[in-house]
Design a protein around this motif. Structure first.
Motif, PDB file in Angstrom:
ATOM      1  N   LEU A  72       0.825  -1.206   0.000  1.00 44.96           N
ATOM      2  CA  LEU A  72       0.000   0.000   0.000  1.00 44.96           C
ATOM      3  C   LEU A  72       0.859   1.256   0.000  1.00 44.96           C
ATOM      4  CD1 LEU A  72      -2.686   1.501   0.237  1.00 44.96           C
ATOM      5  CD2 LEU A  72      -2.526   1.212   2.732  1.00 44.96           C
ATOM      6  N   TRP A  73       1.881   1.283   0.850  1.00 44.47           N
ATOM      7  CA  TRP A  73       2.727   2.469   0.929  1.00 44.47           C
ATOM      8  C   TRP A  73       3.544   2.663  -0.352  1.00 44.47           C
ATOM      9  CZ3 TRP A  73       1.878   6.274   3.978  1.00 44.47           C
ATOM     10  CH2 TRP A  73       1.255   6.058   5.204  1.00 44.47           C
ATOM     11  N   ILE A  74       3.999   1.573  -0.927  1.00 44.28           N
ATOM     12  CA  ILE A  74       4.738   1.677  -2.199  1.00 44.28           C
ATOM     13  C   ILE A  74       3.821   2.220  -3.288  1.00 44.28           C
ATOM     14  CG2 ILE A  74       5.871   0.347  -4.029  1.00 44.28           C
ATOM     15  CD1 ILE A  74       6.920  -1.521  -1.830  1.00 44.28           C
ATOM     16  N   ALA A  75       2.575   1.743  -3.320  1.00 49.49           N
ATOM     17  CA  ALA A  75       1.622   2.210  -4.328  1.00 49.49           C
ATOM     18  C   ALA A  75       1.340   3.695  -4.166  1.00 49.49           C
ATOM     19  CB  ALA A  75       0.322   1.401  -4.225  1.00 49.49           C
ATOM     20  N   VAL A  76       1.097   4.127  -2.926  1.00 53.89           N
ATOM     21  CA  VAL A  76       0.796   5.540  -2.680  1.00 53.89           C
ATOM     22  C   VAL A  76       1.989   6.420  -3.059  1.00 53.89           C
ATOM     23  CG1 VAL A  76       0.322   7.249  -0.885  1.00 53.89           C
ATOM     24  CG2 VAL A  76      -0.916   5.072  -0.904  1.00 53.89           C
ATOM     25  N   LEU A  77       3.182   6.034  -2.613  1.00 53.97           N
ATOM     26  CA  LEU A  77       4.371   6.827  -2.911  1.00 53.97           C
ATOM     27  C   LEU A  77       4.720   6.774  -4.396  1.00 53.97           C
ATOM     28  CD1 LEU A  77       6.609   5.850   0.150  1.00 53.97           C
ATOM     29  CD2 LEU A  77       5.376   7.995  -0.223  1.00 53.97           C
ATOM     30  N   GLY A  78       4.392   5.663  -5.048  1.00 56.04           N
ATOM     31  CA  GLY A  78       4.690   5.543  -6.476  1.00 56.04           C
ATOM     32  C   GLY A  78       3.792   6.405  -7.345  1.00 56.04           C
ATOM     33  N   PHE A  79       2.508   6.456  -7.016  1.00 55.97           N
ATOM     34  CA  PHE A  79       1.562   7.230  -7.833  1.00 55.97           C
ATOM     35  C   PHE A  79       1.488   8.697  -7.428  1.00 55.97           C
ATOM     36  CE2 PHE A  79      -0.494   2.939  -8.384  1.00 55.97           C
ATOM     37  CZ  PHE A  79      -0.189   2.831  -9.726  1.00 55.97           C
ATOM     38  N   ALA A  80       1.970   9.032  -6.233  1.00 56.26           N
ATOM     39  CA  ALA A  80       1.862  10.410  -5.746  1.00 56.26           C
ATOM     40  C   ALA A  80       2.557  11.429  -6.646  1.00 56.26           C
ATOM     41  CB  ALA A  80       2.404  10.500  -4.319  1.00 56.26           C
ATOM     42  N   PRO A  81       3.804  11.191  -7.108  1.00 56.96           N
ATOM     43  CA  PRO A  81       4.451  12.214  -7.951  1.00 56.96           C
ATOM     44  C   PRO A  81       3.668  12.552  -9.204  1.00 56.96           C
ATOM     45  CG  PRO A  81       6.072  10.625  -7.185  1.00 56.96           C
ATOM     46  CD  PRO A  81       4.727  10.079  -6.812  1.00 56.96           C
ATOM     47  N   GLU A  82       3.158  11.536  -9.888  1.00 57.89           N
ATOM     48  CA  GLU A  82       2.389  11.789 -11.107  1.00 57.89           C
ATOM     49  C   GLU A  82       1.090  12.523 -10.782  1.00 57.89           C
ATOM     50  OE1 GLU A  82       0.287   9.398 -14.832  1.00 57.89           O
ATOM     51  OE2 GLU A  82       1.233   8.285 -13.201  1.00 57.89           O
ATOM     52  N   PHE A  83       0.445  12.150  -9.687  1.00 54.55           N
ATOM     53  CA  PHE A  83      -0.832  12.765  -9.317  1.00 54.55           C
ATOM     54  C   PHE A  83      -0.651  14.249  -8.995  1.00 54.55           C
ATOM     55  CE2 PHE A  83      -3.974  13.901  -6.040  1.00 54.55           C
ATOM     56  CZ  PHE A  83      -5.145  13.657  -6.733  1.00 54.55           C
ATOM     57  N   PHE A  84       0.310  14.560  -8.125  1.00 52.31           N
ATOM     58  CA  PHE A  84       0.499  15.952  -7.721  1.00 52.31           C
ATOM     59  C   PHE A  84       1.103  16.782  -8.853  1.00 52.31           C
ATOM     60  CE2 PHE A  84       0.403  13.933  -3.469  1.00 52.31           C
ATOM     61  CZ  PHE A  84      -0.646  14.672  -2.934  1.00 52.31           C
ATOM     62  N   ARG A  85       1.941  16.168  -9.678  1.00 54.68           N
ATOM     63  CA  ARG A  85       2.465  16.893 -10.825  1.00 54.68           C
ATOM     64  C   ARG A  85       1.337  17.232 -11.798  1.00 54.68           C
ATOM     65  NH1 ARG A  85       3.904  16.224 -15.962  1.00 54.68           N
ATOM     66  NH2 ARG A  85       5.611  17.518 -16.749  1.00 54.68           N
ATOM     67  N   GLY A  86       0.400  16.299 -11.976  1.00 52.64           N
ATOM     68  CA  GLY A  86      -0.739  16.564 -12.849  1.00 52.64           C
ATOM     69  C   GLY A  86      -1.574  17.740 -12.360  1.00 52.64           C
ATOM     70  N   ILE A  87      -1.783  17.816 -11.048  1.00 55.60           N
ATOM     71  CA  ILE A  87      -2.524  18.945 -10.482  1.00 55.60           C
ATOM     72  C   ILE A  87      -1.774  20.248 -10.741  1.00 55.60           C
ATOM     73  CG2 ILE A  87      -3.329  19.987  -8.322  1.00 55.60           C
ATOM     74  CD1 ILE A  87      -3.859  17.189  -7.272  1.00 55.60           C
ATOM     75  N   ALA A  88      -0.451  20.228 -10.547  1.00 58.81           N
ATOM     76  CA  ALA A  88       0.349  21.431 -10.754  1.00 58.81           C
ATOM     77  C   ALA A  88       0.320  21.869 -12.218  1.00 58.81           C
ATOM     78  CB  ALA A  88       1.792  21.182 -10.314  1.00 58.81           C
ATOM     79  N   VAL A  89       0.402  20.904 -13.135  1.00 59.45           N
ATOM     80  CA  VAL A  89       0.381  21.224 -14.565  1.00 59.45           C
ATOM     81  C   VAL A  89      -0.939  21.870 -14.960  1.00 59.45           C
ATOM     82  CG1 VAL A  89       0.321  20.200 -16.865  1.00 59.45           C
ATOM     83  CG2 VAL A  89       2.085  19.513 -15.247  1.00 59.45           C
ATOM     84  N   VAL A  90      -2.049  21.300 -14.484  1.00 58.18           N
ATOM     85  CA  VAL A  90      -3.366  21.852 -14.810  1.00 58.18           C
ATOM     86  C   VAL A  90      -3.507  23.267 -14.232  1.00 58.18           C
ATOM     87  CG1 VAL A  90      -5.836  21.605 -14.429  1.00 58.18           C
ATOM     88  CG2 VAL A  90      -4.465  19.604 -15.010  1.00 58.18           C
ATOM     89  N   ALA A  91      -3.067  23.444 -12.980  1.00 57.52           N
ATOM     90  CA  ALA A  91      -3.176  24.754 -12.342  1.00 57.52           C
ATOM     91  C   ALA A  91      -2.351  25.799 -13.086  1.00 57.52           C
ATOM     92  CB  ALA A  91      -2.721  24.663 -10.885  1.00 57.52           C
ATOM     93  N   LEU A  92      -1.107  25.453 -13.435  1.00 54.63           N
ATOM     94  CA  LEU A  92      -0.258  26.399 -14.157  1.00 54.63           C
ATOM     95  C   LEU A  92      -0.798  26.662 -15.554  1.00 54.63           C
ATOM     96  CD1 LEU A  92       3.296  25.151 -13.101  1.00 54.63           C
ATOM     97  CD2 LEU A  92       2.169  27.274 -12.429  1.00 54.63           C
ATOM     98  N   GLY A  93      -1.405  25.631 -16.154  1.00 51.86           N
ATOM     99  CA  GLY A  93      -1.981  25.814 -17.478  1.00 51.86           C
ATOM    100  C   GLY A  93      -3.093  26.846 -17.483  1.00 51.86           C
TER     101      GLY A  93
END
Length: 221
Positions: A72-93
């Motif tokens: 569970l922790w590996i999954a959360v830490l693995g997907f977190a960078p892509e998830f938060f980067r996606g939010i940042a990209v949309v916001a900056l866009g």
């Protein structure tokens, strides 16, 4: 995609694309460092859900609990960078589309012209051969992705959020999740990875085809 005697190859084209300098909105490009994190996230999902599936057939053991929690922790830490980067990209866009993104278009156009000038130097029949091959590869990728993963790539992060929800449920109450839901979650995680990698491959081949088509149009003119 091997090198040709005439000097034109997809490997050389890719090398020149990678050598292009980043523009003001380069954050929109998918960084390669995200790939290991996404793969790790899928591995974490599999590791976290397999113990819950095994207890349907085997006697529960403590190692299953440890593996499930670690997964569970590996999954959360693995997907977190892509998830938060996606939010940042949309916001900056939304916030800077008139400044950075318009400048990025001008920047990309200049780089695009440079690649076209290089491609135009090659014979027309060689460009047509590479264009047809890129189009065929693109069609094959689309067919294979449709067969293996359907349209899961169009759902964005929804499949992964669903998988993590099931994994969280197994984390707090391992016996409460039916094994068929665990199988569905495992299938979604694996097909998401296939669709994610395949979509990026398809986008790259589309770029090759566009560049070759533009070069042929220039030669035709």
């Amino acid at each position: 995609m091997a090198m040709t005697d005439e000097g034109l190859s997809f490997a050389e084209l890719e090398k020149r694309i990678r050598a292009m300098p980043d523009g003001p909105a380069a954050i929109l490009d998918m960084p390669r460092w995200l790939i290991p994190f996404t793969v790790a996230g899928v591995i974490g999902v599999i590791a976290g859900l397999l113990p819950s599936l095994l207890i349907e057939f085997l006697e529960p053991q403590m190692w299953m609990v440890y593996v499930s929690k670690a997964g569970l922790w590996i999954a959360v830490l693995g997907f977190a960078p892509e998830f938060f980067r996606g939010i940042a990209v949309v916001a900056l866009g939304f916030l800077r589309w008139k400044s950075d993104q318009v400048k990025q278009l001008d920047h990309d156009l200049v780089q695009f012209r440079g690649l076209i000038r290089w491609l135009v130097e090659f014979p027309r029949d060689l460009l047509e051969e590479h264009q047809r091959f890129a189009r065929n590869v693109q069609n094959r990728l689309t067919s294979k992705l449709g067969l293996l993963a359907g349209s899961i790539d169009k759902l964005g992060a929804i499949p992964i959020l669903l998988v993590l929800a099931i994994q969280l449920k197994t984390y707090f109450d391992p016996g409460a999740v039916p094994y068929w839901q665990i199988l569905v979650a495992l299938f979604l995680a694996i097909t998401y990875l296939i669709a994610w990698v395949g979509a990026h491959m398809r986008l790259r081949v589309q770029l090759y085809e566009v560049l070759l088509s533009e070069a042929l149009a220039k030669k035709g003119g």
